[in-house]
Design an enzyme around this catalytic site. Structure first.
Site, PDB file in Angstrom:
ATOM      1  N   ASP A  42       0.788  -1.251   0.000  1.00  0.00           N
ATOM      2  CA  ASP A  42       0.000   0.000   0.000  1.00  0.00           C
ATOM      3  C   ASP A  42       0.817   1.297   0.000  1.00  0.00           C
ATOM      4  O   ASP A  42       0.467   2.243   0.730  1.00  0.00           O
ATOM      5  CB  ASP A  42      -0.958   0.008   1.200  1.00  0.00           C
ATOM      6  CG  ASP A  42      -2.045  -1.059   1.092  1.00  0.00           C
ATOM      7  OD1 ASP A  42      -1.930  -1.936   0.219  1.00  0.00           O
ATOM      8  OD2 ASP A  42      -2.986  -1.024   1.899  1.00  0.00           O
ATOM      9  N   LYS A 145      -7.104  -4.773  -3.459  1.00  0.00           N
ATOM     10  CA  LYS A 145      -7.861  -5.299  -2.322  1.00  0.00           C
ATOM     11  C   LYS A 145      -8.823  -4.249  -1.804  1.00  0.00           C
ATOM     12  O   LYS A 145      -8.634  -3.054  -2.040  1.00  0.00           O
ATOM     13  CB  LYS A 145      -6.901  -5.756  -1.219  1.00  0.00           C
ATOM     14  CG  LYS A 145      -6.048  -4.632  -0.658  1.00  0.00           C
ATOM     15  CD  LYS A 145      -5.049  -5.181   0.341  1.00  0.00           C
ATOM     16  CE  LYS A 145      -4.189  -4.095   0.939  1.00  0.00           C
ATOM     17  NZ  LYS A 145      -4.927  -3.093   1.718  1.00  0.00           N
ATOM     18  N   CYS A 189      -2.179  -2.778   7.409  1.00  0.00           N
ATOM     19  CA  CYS A 189      -2.026  -3.632   6.234  1.00  0.00           C
ATOM     20  C   CYS A 189      -0.723  -4.433   6.214  1.00  0.00           C
ATOM     21  O   CYS A 189      -0.698  -5.562   5.738  1.00  0.00           O
ATOM     22  CB  CYS A 189      -2.210  -2.811   4.972  1.00  0.00           C
ATOM     23  SG  CYS A 189      -3.932  -2.245   4.825  1.00  0.00           S
TER      24      CYS A 189
HETATM   25  C1  VGL Z   1      -4.788   0.795   5.487  1.00  0.00           C
HETATM   26  C2  VGL Z   1      -6.353   1.774   6.821  1.00  0.00           C
HETATM   27  C3  VGL Z   1      -7.311   1.629   5.846  1.00  0.00           C
HETATM   28  C4  VGL Z   1      -3.366   0.353   5.309  1.00  0.00           C
HETATM   29  C5  VGL Z   1      -5.725   0.627   4.498  1.00  0.00           C
HETATM   30  O1  VGL Z   1      -2.876   0.320   4.161  1.00  0.00           O
HETATM   31  O2  VGL Z   1      -2.709   0.033   6.327  1.00  0.00           O
HETATM   32  N1  VGL Z   1      -5.109   1.353   6.647  1.00  0.00           N
HETATM   33  N2  VGL Z   1      -6.994   1.055   4.688  1.00  0.00           N
END
Ligand code: VGL
Ligand code: ZN
Length: 245
Positions: A42, A145, A189
Site C-alpha cells: 500500500d 484489495k 495492512c
Molecule cells: C490501510 C487503513 C485503511 C493500510 C488501508 O494500508 O494500512 N489502513 N486502509
C-alpha cells in the site's frame, strides 16, 4: 559382456559420478536458490504526507518513498520476485466514516461482531492518490484489495469476508518460499499481510525501517504480534541476512 557394453557402463558411471558430485557440491547453494518474494504494501498517495494523502501516515515523505523505491530496485537486482498490494475502494466502501450517519474519522463501529475502524475516504478506485508510487514495472503483479463495498481488507491475501485474493496462488506458482514484507501501515495492512503470509506457510521477514505506522503504540504491538506468529523483524533490508534465513 562385450567390450562395447563395458565401455558404455563405464561412461554411464562416469556421468553419474560427475553429475552426482556436482549436485552435492551445489548443495551449499541450495538455500540461496530458494525463491524469494517481496510484497510492497500500500505505498499509495493517500497514505503519504508526500502526496497530502487523506489518510497520511507519519513519516511518509518523499524521502521515505524514495527509500522504498531503492529497496525495490535492490530486491529486483537480486532476482527476487516483487508484488505490490493496492488498497482499491469503491466510493461507497464500508470503512469510510462518510458512509455512516453521525460518525467521525477513527470512530469504531461493530459490523457482524467485528470491530471496524472508520477512516477518511481513501484510495478510491481510479483516483490519482490511489496509484502505487513505486515504479509499477518492478512488480510481477499489483494485487488490488478492498474492492467489495461490504468488507475491509487490510491483508493482501484475503478480505474480512474471507474472500481470497490471487496473492497466495501467485507466490506458490512462482516457487516462492520466503517473503519479505514492508510498506504502509505497520499496524494495519503490513501486519495483516505479513501474518497471513506466515499462516499460508511462507517464511516471513518484515523490514521495519521500510514501514510506517498509523500510531506508535499500535505499531509496537503489531511488531510483537508478528514475532508471536514466527515472523522475523529486521531493522534494515539486509540482503545477506535475508538470503541466509
Ligand atoms: C490501510 C487503513 C485503511 C493500510 C488501508 O494500508 O494500512 N489502513 N486502509
Ligand atoms: Zn483502506
Amino acid at each position: 559382456m562385450t567390450k562395447a557394453t563395458l565401455a558404455g557402463l563405464a561412461l554411464a558411471c562416469g556421468f553419474l559420478v560427475f553429475f552426482g558430485v556436482s549436485f552435492i557440491e551445489g548443495c551449499p547453494d541450495c538455500a540461496a536458490s530458494e525463491k524469494i518474494g517481496v510484497i510492497v504494501v500500500d505505498v499509495q498517495g493517500d497514505f503519504t504526507t508526500w502526496k497530502n494523502g487523506s489518510l497520511a501516515v507519519e513519516g511518509t515523505d518523499e524521502t521515505f518513498v524514495a527509500e522504498v523505491q531503492k529497496a525495490a530496485e535492490t530486491a529486483a537486482g537480486q532476482g527476487w520476485i516483487l508484488f505490490a498490494t493496492q488498497d482499491w475502494h469503491p466510493a461507497d466502501h464500508v470503512s469510510f466514516f462518510t458512509n455512516h450517519k453521525d460518525k467521525k474519522p477513527y470512530d469504531l463501529i461493530k459490523i457482524n461482531g467485528r470491530t471496524q475502524v472508520l477512516w477518511p475516504p481513501h484510495c478510491i478506485q481510479g483516483t490519482e492518490n490511489a496509484r502505487v508510487l513505486i515504479d509499477n514495472n518492478l512488480f510481477m503483479a499489483i494485487v488490488k484489495k478492498g474492492q467489495d463495498p461490504r468488507f475491509d481488507s487490510y491483508s493482501g491475501f484475503q478480505d474480512d469476508g474471507g474472500a481470497r485474493t490471487e496473492m497466495e496462488a501467485m507466490l506458490k506458482r512462482n516457487g516462492i518460499q520466503k517473503v519479505v514484507v514492508y510498506g504502509i501501515a505497520t499496524d494495519y495492512c503490513v501486519k495483516a499481510t505479513a501474518i497471513d503470509a506466515a499462516r499460508a506457510g511462507f517464511k516471513v521477514i518484515v523490514v521495519n525501517d521500510l514501514c510506517r505506522g498509523v500510531a506508535p503504540n499500535t505499531s509496537a504491538n503489531a511488531i510483537e504480534e508478528m514475532k508471536t506468529e514466527g515472523i522475523t523483524i529486521l531493522d534494515k533490508m539486509n540482503i545477506d541476512i535475508i538470503n541466509n534465513l
